[in-house]
Scaffold this motif. Structure first.
Motif, PDB file in Angstrom:
ATOM      1  N   THR A   1      67.552  23.717  21.261  1.00 26.45           N
ATOM      2  CA  THR A   1      67.032  23.800  22.470  1.00 26.45           C
ATOM      3  C   THR A   1      68.006  24.771  23.176  1.00 26.45           C
ATOM      4  O   THR A   1      68.904  25.462  22.979  1.00 26.45           O
TER       5      THR A   1
ATOM      6  N   TRP B   1      68.165  24.915  29.715  1.00 27.11           N
ATOM      7  CA  TRP B   1      67.728  23.557  30.589  1.00 27.11           C
ATOM      8  C   TRP B   1      67.627  23.949  32.052  1.00 27.11           C
ATOM      9  O   TRP B   1      66.726  23.491  32.895  1.00 27.11           O
TER      10      TRP B   1
ATOM     11  N   ILE C   1      69.632  23.322  34.661  1.00 27.12           N
ATOM     12  CA  ILE C   1      69.566  22.060  35.465  1.00 27.12           C
ATOM     13  C   ILE C   1      70.035  22.584  37.058  1.00 27.12           C
ATOM     14  O   ILE C   1      70.927  23.200  37.363  1.00 27.12           O
TER      15      ILE C   1
ATOM     16  N   LEU D   1      63.087  17.133  34.727  1.00 27.83           N
ATOM     17  CA  LEU D   1      64.003  17.243  33.745  1.00 27.83           C
ATOM     18  C   LEU D   1      64.722  15.931  32.843  1.00 27.83           C
ATOM     19  O   LEU D   1      64.767  16.016  31.502  1.00 27.83           O
TER      20      LEU D   1
ATOM     21  N   LEU E   1      64.549  15.402  28.814  1.00 29.85           N
ATOM     22  CA  LEU E   1      65.751  15.298  28.064  1.00 29.85           C
ATOM     23  C   LEU E   1      65.819  13.909  27.513  1.00 29.85           C
ATOM     24  O   LEU E   1      66.409  13.622  26.402  1.00 29.85           O
TER      25      LEU E   1
ATOM     26  N   VAL F   1      72.537  23.859  22.092  1.00 36.60           N
ATOM     27  CA  VAL F   1      72.095  24.214  23.264  1.00 36.60           C
ATOM     28  C   VAL F   1      72.446  25.555  23.633  1.00 36.60           C
ATOM     29  O   VAL F   1      73.587  25.700  23.922  1.00 36.60           O
TER      30      VAL F   1
ATOM     31  N   VAL G   1      72.368  26.142  30.470  1.00 35.90           N
ATOM     32  CA  VAL G   1      72.582  24.735  30.791  1.00 35.90           C
ATOM     33  C   VAL G   1      72.384  24.408  32.322  1.00 35.90           C
ATOM     34  O   VAL G   1      71.429  23.506  32.594  1.00 35.90           O
TER      35      VAL G   1
ATOM     36  N   THR H   1      73.298  13.173  29.502  1.00 35.36           N
ATOM     37  CA  THR H   1      72.503  13.558  28.534  1.00 35.36           C
ATOM     38  C   THR H   1      73.380  13.875  27.148  1.00 35.36           C
ATOM     39  O   THR H   1      73.057  13.719  26.172  1.00 35.36           O
TER      40      THR H   1
ATOM     41  N   ALA I   1      62.412  27.041  27.283  1.00 35.02           N
ATOM     42  CA  ALA I   1      62.883  25.943  28.120  1.00 35.02           C
ATOM     43  C   ALA I   1      62.216  24.729  27.835  1.00 35.02           C
ATOM     44  O   ALA I   1      60.797  24.575  27.509  1.00 35.02           O
ATOM     45  N   PRO I   2      62.642  23.797  28.398  1.00 34.25           N
ATOM     46  CA  PRO I   2      62.051  22.353  28.144  1.00 34.25           C
ATOM     47  C   PRO I   2      60.930  21.826  29.189  1.00 34.25           C
ATOM     48  O   PRO I   2      60.183  21.331  29.185  1.00 34.25           O
TER      49      PRO I   2
ATOM     50  N   ARG J   1      56.044  23.462  25.477  1.00 31.70           N
ATOM     51  CA  ARG J   1      57.285  23.131  25.884  1.00 31.70           C
ATOM     52  C   ARG J   1      57.829  22.239  24.582  1.00 31.70           C
ATOM     53  O   ARG J   1      57.258  21.183  24.297  1.00 31.70           O
TER      54      ARG J   1
END
Length: 382
Positions: free
Chosen positions: A6, A9, A11, A24, A28, A45, A49, A66, A228-229, A241
């Motif tokens: 992955t 993210w 964040i 998110l 996750l 990852v 991040v 996470t 990206a998620p 996704r």
């Protein structure tokens, strides 16, 4: 060995002014569930991040929760920094993290792998953080571009691997040759020759887990982006996704499966006349989605975002996109004002200027004439 790949993210990133932290966390949390259910051995990852170099406290909470949950599944976790992260902020607590979580942010350590053993022997994971050439020139002479920097890093990786032997994975955050980026999404990157990294740079490793591009892509059987998620732009609303599940055999051969992750709120782009968008039955299915609207009325409409949000509470973007674009007036506004000989011509010149070429309509001319008549009568009585 089973690997989950992955990246990106981001964040702390906002979506048209709205926080994405809750959405998110949903994604996750599902990713953690899948790692446990699928008996994943290694989670990678690949950079970005965080979305910024100075994330808020809530962003650290989500990351810590996470990573801890992933480690509780029994998987090893390898995290690298991207171009949005601050390598120093992301990596400052690396030495304090619990066993099984590895945050790799130091370019000087690219040839020091995280080694994981399974029944078939060792797998060496080389984490390459985002490499800024301007910061590496003193330590890596001759490095001037992203291609130079990543090429040098991979030379160090191959030299170390030649001594260690075994299977290998490289984790990098870059713009590799052959990708299809999402327009206006992958920021801080150039598509010119200086910043493109050729695929040949990744020769010698069994799998290259890449980050930076927000849509999944496979550039070679062993070179992939996971994307990206979350959807972070309407421009990527049609991109799936998820993450890659990669199985590596005893000889380093890989097979992959796409793992779809939930989309907490889908993205929809609507186009049409504003009245139809506000009342048409065809758009009822978009009332709980993030909505971007292109309304096609000839003239700009009053307060379109507020009106649309009455029907689509998550309408985040409105663009006036008329079907017919009038031919631009060759004269400037000042020229048209100077040429006006009557009040009606002056008003018409103003409306042409503010309404993109649309002057007085017949109904408006009639109202103006009535107003002018009343004014003349008042002046006469005075």
């Amino acid at each position: 060995m089973r690997i989950l790949h992955t990246s990106d993210w981001h964040i702390g990133r906002t979506f048209h002014g709205h926080s994405t932290l809750d959405a998110l966390r949903i994604v996750l949390d599902r990713l953690v569930d899948e790692v446990r259910a699928r008996a994943v051995d290694l989670v990678i990852v690949a950079g970005d991040v965080f979305d910024s170099a100075t994330p808020a406290a809530a962003c650290y909470t989500l990351l810590s929760d996470t990573l801890r949950a992933l480690a509780d599944t029994g998987a090893r976790v390898v995290v690298t920094s991207g171009n949005h992260d601050s390598a120093a902020r992301l990596g400052f607590q690396a030495g304090l993290l619990r066993d099984g979580i590895h945050v790799l942010t130091d370019p000087a350590s690219v040839a020091d792998p995280v080694t994981i053993d399974d029944a078939d022997g060792p797998v060496h994971v080389y984490g390459i953080p985002f490499l800024e050439p301007a910061l590496l020139r003193h330590d890596w002479p001759g490095v001037r571009t992203q291609q130079d920097a990543l090429g040098h890093a991979m030379e160090l990786v191959r030299a170390d691997l030649a001594v260690r032997g075994g299977r290998s994975i490289a984790v990098a955050h870059c713009f590799a040759a052959g990708v299809e980026p999402t327009p206006h999404l992958e920021r801080d990157i150039q598509q010119g020759g200086l910043d493109i990294v050729p695929l040949a740079a990744f020769e010698g490793v069994d799998y290259a887990a890449l980050g930076h591009i927000h849509g999944r892509q496979q550039l070679a059987p062993h070179i992939r982006y996971s994307g990206a998620p979350l959807h972070y732009s309407f421009g990527e609303g049609d991109k799936p996704r998820g993450a890659w599940i990669v199985d590596m055999d005893a000889d380093g051969g890989t097979s992959s499966e796409w793992l779809a992750l939930p989309v907490p709120r889908r993205l929809v782009t609507l186009r049409g006349a504003l009245d139809d968008l506000l009342h048409g039955d065809a758009h009822a299915g978009a009332e709980d989605a993030w909505v971007s609207v292109e309304y096609t009325d000839d003239l700009p409409q009053r307060d379109p975002l507020r009106r649309l949000q009455e029907r689509f509470p998550f309408c985040a973007k409105v663009v006036h996109s008329p079907t017919v674009v009038p031919v631009a007036e060759s004269r400037t506004y000042a020229d048209r004002v100077r040429a006006a000989r009557t009040d009606a011509e002056l008003v018409d010149a103003f409306l042409v200027h503010v309404r993109a070429g649309e002057g007085l309509s017949a109904a408006e001319a009639e109202v103006l004439a009535e107003v002018q008549g009343d004014r003349i009568r008042v002046e006469a009585l005075a």
